[in-house]
Design a protein around this motif. Structure first.
Motif, PDB file in Angstrom:
ATOM      1  N   GLU A  73       0.884  -1.398  -0.057  1.00 41.83           N
ATOM      2  CA  GLU A  73      -0.117  -0.072  -0.132  1.00 41.83           C
ATOM      3  C   GLU A  73       0.730   1.336  -0.054  1.00 41.83           C
ATOM      4  OE1 GLU A  73      -3.822  -0.621   2.623  1.00 41.83           O
ATOM      5  OE2 GLU A  73      -2.171  -1.670   3.307  1.00 41.83           O
ATOM      6  N   LYS A 262      -5.016  -8.596   5.933  1.00 45.82           N
ATOM      7  CA  LYS A 262      -5.420  -7.380   5.059  1.00 45.82           C
ATOM      8  C   LYS A 262      -5.834  -8.075   3.695  1.00 45.82           C
ATOM      9  CE  LYS A 262      -5.667  -2.959   3.952  1.00 45.82           C
ATOM     10  NZ  LYS A 262      -5.398  -1.703   4.884  1.00 45.82           N
ATOM     11  N   PHE A 264      -7.442  -7.565  -0.224  1.00 43.14           N
ATOM     12  CA  PHE A 264      -7.643  -6.804  -1.290  1.00 43.14           C
ATOM     13  C   PHE A 264      -8.303  -7.256  -2.545  1.00 43.14           C
ATOM     14  CE2 PHE A 264      -3.410  -5.842   0.649  1.00 43.14           C
ATOM     15  CZ  PHE A 264      -3.361  -4.575   0.799  1.00 43.14           C
ATOM     16  N   VAL A 271      -6.820  -0.879  -7.034  1.00 46.80           N
ATOM     17  CA  VAL A 271      -7.058  -1.524  -5.868  1.00 46.80           C
ATOM     18  C   VAL A 271      -8.807  -0.939  -5.635  1.00 46.80           C
ATOM     19  CG1 VAL A 271      -6.939  -1.908  -3.519  1.00 46.80           C
ATOM     20  CG2 VAL A 271      -4.962  -1.389  -4.976  1.00 46.80           C
ATOM     21  N   SER A 274     -10.293  -2.803  -0.046  1.00 44.03           N
ATOM     22  CA  SER A 274      -9.222  -3.317   1.135  1.00 44.03           C
ATOM     23  C   SER A 274      -9.673  -3.060   2.498  1.00 44.03           C
ATOM     24  CB  SER A 274      -7.858  -2.489   0.817  1.00 44.03           C
ATOM     25  OG  SER A 274      -8.005  -1.284   1.159  1.00 44.03           O
ATOM     26  N   GLU A 275      -9.473  -4.164   3.048  1.00 45.57           N
ATOM     27  CA  GLU A 275      -9.986  -3.964   4.816  1.00 45.57           C
ATOM     28  C   GLU A 275      -9.110  -5.081   5.582  1.00 45.57           C
ATOM     29  OE1 GLU A 275     -13.978  -3.965   7.231  1.00 45.57           O
ATOM     30  OE2 GLU A 275     -14.171  -3.517   5.168  1.00 45.57           O
ATOM     31  N   CYS A 333       2.096 -12.286  -0.086  1.00 46.18           N
ATOM     32  CA  CYS A 333       0.744 -12.405   0.176  1.00 46.18           C
ATOM     33  C   CYS A 333       0.272 -13.752  -0.528  1.00 46.18           C
ATOM     34  CB  CYS A 333       0.057 -11.282  -0.887  1.00 46.18           C
ATOM     35  SG  CYS A 333       0.577 -11.140  -2.367  1.00 46.18           S
TER      36      CYS A 333
END
Length: 355
Positions: A73, A262, A264, A271, A274-275, A333
């Motif tokens: 990010e 996280k 995405f 993007v 996202s959370e 990731c």
């Protein structure tokens, strides 16, 4: 609060820093996975700093910090801010007009390799790029011509040897005959390499480099190594653009802490969502349901049209495309591609990514 005190209070987290001058104008934007360590490095001994950095530091009067959950990010936010603010001391990602294409077009009997700010139109040859580093493109072209003796100083093919032929830099293209066919074949191999179709050219150069090293011609072997690295850099860029042109929609998850993830949703170079959520907590099921709902709403709008038309990567997208491609292959990731016929499996896919 003084600047030195403010720097001491910067957290050790990923994020973006904005350097400001006495007028409060942002003069530089940077990113780091450890903000305090990175910002402090500007104000330590300047013996290893470039002249640009030393000049920048003289004008810094304030620093603004924008924290992110992940380094990915921070990369994306840096890109967005540079495009928006265009700070004085930022050079990379600032002027897309400086991006270059490597073009190959047949003129007369020979292919000509050129650097250009615009791709070729129609089917008149090949265009590769855009590339962001002129030095890399130039060294790749120079290396190809050096290794395979393609530096003809009289490509009119009039039967007279050029100066470079007498110096051993030209394989006799100027004289005509089989050298012309050899030249064109080598250039076609370059196009096949960058198209991801045939790596024999790169393998041949690597073989020649190994032979030079075995013959103790280390300086020449080092030149070949640099040429090969430039070609590999161009090849990676082509892989990035091929991947991006697929208009992929993907769900990406990165572990932040032992129980925090996280998530995405990315389409192409954007993007979309996202959370962060906590796995295994009493609220995790509700949070996961919320994420599924939001992801589902996005997917209903984007998946059906994602593969509708192949769209070339624009010069304005290339840096974002590189950031996303590198992130997916970094090992930091996990991700899964989404297509319209996989919407029913979205729940299982999300659970697999975060388990």
């Amino acid at each position: 609060m003084s600047l030195s005190q403010k720097i001491k209070e910067i957290p050790h987290t990923p994020g973006v820093y904005l350097m400001k001058d006495s007028a409060g104008q942002v003069i530089y934007v940077g990113k780091s996975k450890q903000l305090r360590k990175r910002v402090q490095s500007y104000f330590r001994s300047s013996s290893t700093h470039t002249s640009k950095v030393r000049k920048l530091v003289k004008h810094i009067r304030d620093v603004e910090i924008m924290e992110t959950d992940t380094e990915f990010e921070a990369f994306m936010l840096e890109w967005q801010l540079i495009q928006k603010i265009r700070p004085q001391y930022n050079r990379q990602m600032k002027t897309p007009e400086a991006f270059l294409y490597l073009t190959v077009r047949k003129i007369g009997k020979l292919y000509r390799i050129r650097m250009s700010t615009q791709p070729l139109r129609g089917d008149d040859g090949w265009s590769f790029g855009p590339y962001t580093n002129k030095k890399t493109v130039s060294r790749a072209i120079r290396g190809l011509k050096d290794v395979y003796r393609l530096q003809c100083s009289n490509p009119a093919i009039n039967g007279s040897p050029c100066l470079n032929y007498s110096l051993g830099l030209c394989r006799g293209i100027c004289l005509g005959g089989k050298a012309v066919g050899e030249y064109n074949e080598i250039v076609e191999q370059l196009a096949s390499l960058l198209n991801g179709e045939d790596s024999s050219l790169l393998e041949d150069m690597q073989g020649q480099m190994t032979e030079l090293a075995e013959e103790l011609a280390f300086e020449r072997a080092a030149q070949y190594r640099n040429y090969i690295q430039s070609l590999q850099s161009l090849l990676q860029k082509e892989e990035v653009m091929d991947f991006t042109e697929g208009n992929h929609v993907m769900v990406v998850a990165e572990q932040l802490q032992e129980e925090k993830v996280k998530l995405f949703l990315i389409r192409r170079t954007d993007v979309l969502f996202s959370e962060v959520f906590e796995v295994g907590s009493s609220e995790s099921e509700d949070m996961l349901a919320k994420i599924k709902s939001q992801v589902w709403s996005w997917l209903n709008g984007v998946v059906s049209e994602a593969g509708a038309q192949v769209q070339q990567v624009s010069r304005y997208e290339i840096d974002k495309a590189q950031i996303i491609y590198s992130y997916l292959r970094s090992g930091k990731c996990r991700y899964a591609m989404i297509s319209s016929n996989e919407l029913d499996g979205l729940e299982r896919m999300l659970e697999r990514l975060i388990e």
